[in-house]
Design a protein around this motif. Sequence first.
Motif, mmCIF file in Angstrom:
data_model
loop_
_atom_site.group_PDB
_atom_site.id
_atom_site.type_symbol
_atom_site.label_atom_id
_atom_site.label_comp_id
_atom_site.label_asym_id
_atom_site.label_seq_id
_atom_site.Cartn_x
_atom_site.Cartn_y
_atom_site.Cartn_z
ATOM 1 N N VAL A 1 -48.757 102.388 -23.191
ATOM 2 C CA VAL A 1 -47.993 103.585 -23.278
ATOM 3 C C VAL A 1 -48.295 104.359 -24.397
ATOM 4 N N TYR A 2 -48.412 105.659 -24.135
ATOM 5 C CA TYR A 2 -48.637 106.711 -25.301
ATOM 6 C C TYR A 2 -47.442 107.657 -25.130
ATOM 7 N N PRO A 3 -47.147 108.371 -25.928
ATOM 8 C CA PRO A 3 -46.098 109.493 -25.949
ATOM 9 C C PRO A 3 -47.076 111.057 -25.703
ATOM 10 N N ALA A 4 -46.720 111.669 -24.718
ATOM 11 C CA ALA A 4 -47.317 113.108 -24.504
ATOM 12 C C ALA A 4 -46.578 114.121 -24.648
ATOM 13 N N THR A 5 -46.898 115.062 -25.007
ATOM 14 C CA THR A 5 -46.043 116.401 -25.091
ATOM 15 C C THR A 5 -46.366 117.297 -23.847
ATOM 16 N N GLU B 1 -51.961 110.393 -16.386
ATOM 17 C CA GLU B 1 -52.450 108.993 -16.521
ATOM 18 C C GLU B 1 -54.035 108.896 -16.218
ATOM 19 N N GLU B 2 -54.488 109.998 -15.498
ATOM 20 C CA GLU B 2 -56.116 109.817 -15.246
ATOM 21 C C GLU B 2 -56.817 110.257 -16.418
ATOM 22 N N VAL B 3 -56.328 111.441 -17.278
ATOM 23 C CA VAL B 3 -56.992 111.697 -18.404
ATOM 24 C C VAL B 3 -56.806 110.569 -19.268
ATOM 25 N N LEU B 4 -55.562 110.045 -19.566
ATOM 26 C CA LEU B 4 -55.604 108.891 -20.314
ATOM 27 C C LEU B 4 -56.467 107.863 -20.126
ATOM 28 N N LEU C 1 -59.912 106.279 -22.439
ATOM 29 C CA LEU C 1 -59.728 104.992 -23.114
ATOM 30 C C LEU C 1 -60.467 103.919 -22.554
ATOM 31 N N GLU C 2 -61.010 104.423 -21.536
ATOM 32 C CA GLU C 2 -61.610 103.115 -20.545
ATOM 33 C C GLU C 2 -62.846 102.596 -21.292
ATOM 34 N N ASP C 3 -63.516 103.095 -22.170
ATOM 35 C CA ASP C 3 -64.804 102.505 -22.759
ATOM 36 C C ASP C 3 -64.529 102.159 -24.059
ATOM 37 N N GLN C 4 -63.230 102.359 -24.643
ATOM 38 C CA GLN C 4 -62.915 101.899 -25.967
ATOM 39 C C GLN C 4 -62.589 100.515 -26.065
ATOM 40 N N LYS C 5 -63.067 99.765 -27.280
ATOM 41 C CA LYS C 5 -62.509 98.405 -27.227
ATOM 42 C C LYS C 5 -61.282 98.403 -28.281
ATOM 43 N N LEU D 1 -50.375 103.447 -18.813
ATOM 44 C CA LEU D 1 -51.662 103.326 -18.254
ATOM 45 C C LEU D 1 -51.894 101.748 -18.154
ATOM 46 N N ASP D 2 -52.025 101.421 -16.834
ATOM 47 C CA ASP D 2 -52.746 99.920 -16.609
ATOM 48 C C ASP D 2 -54.076 100.053 -16.645
#
Length: 124
Positions: A2-6, A39-42, A46-50, A75-76
Amino acid sequence: MVYPATLEQDGDYILVRFPDIPEAMTQGQTLEEAFDMAEEVLGLCLEDQKNFPEPSPVQDIRKKFPNKEVALIGLDLAAYRRKYHSKSIRKNVTIPEWIANMAEEDNINFSQTLTEALKEKLCV
């Protein structure tokens, strides 16, 4: 995660930015579309990050951006990967001959079994 967004209105669009992930920004014409796109851009960022950035507390984001709305976007990542990267690919594997023979005698689907085992191993 969960991330805060403006969120801020900009003409016909609602702009969405993630202060903790500067490259993650998007927009939508409606609030619902803006949240879907967020959610999609998040997931894309992040998808390839460890190692994932630490989310800032909402109150810190509100202080830093007092003229913007702040929302938490969840984001799940496993669900994101299933949704956007679910095509099957071919992999060649090597297994002991005796196991292959037993599996073939029991009509075991090798692809399905490998997929299930990898999901269990990866906890997804």
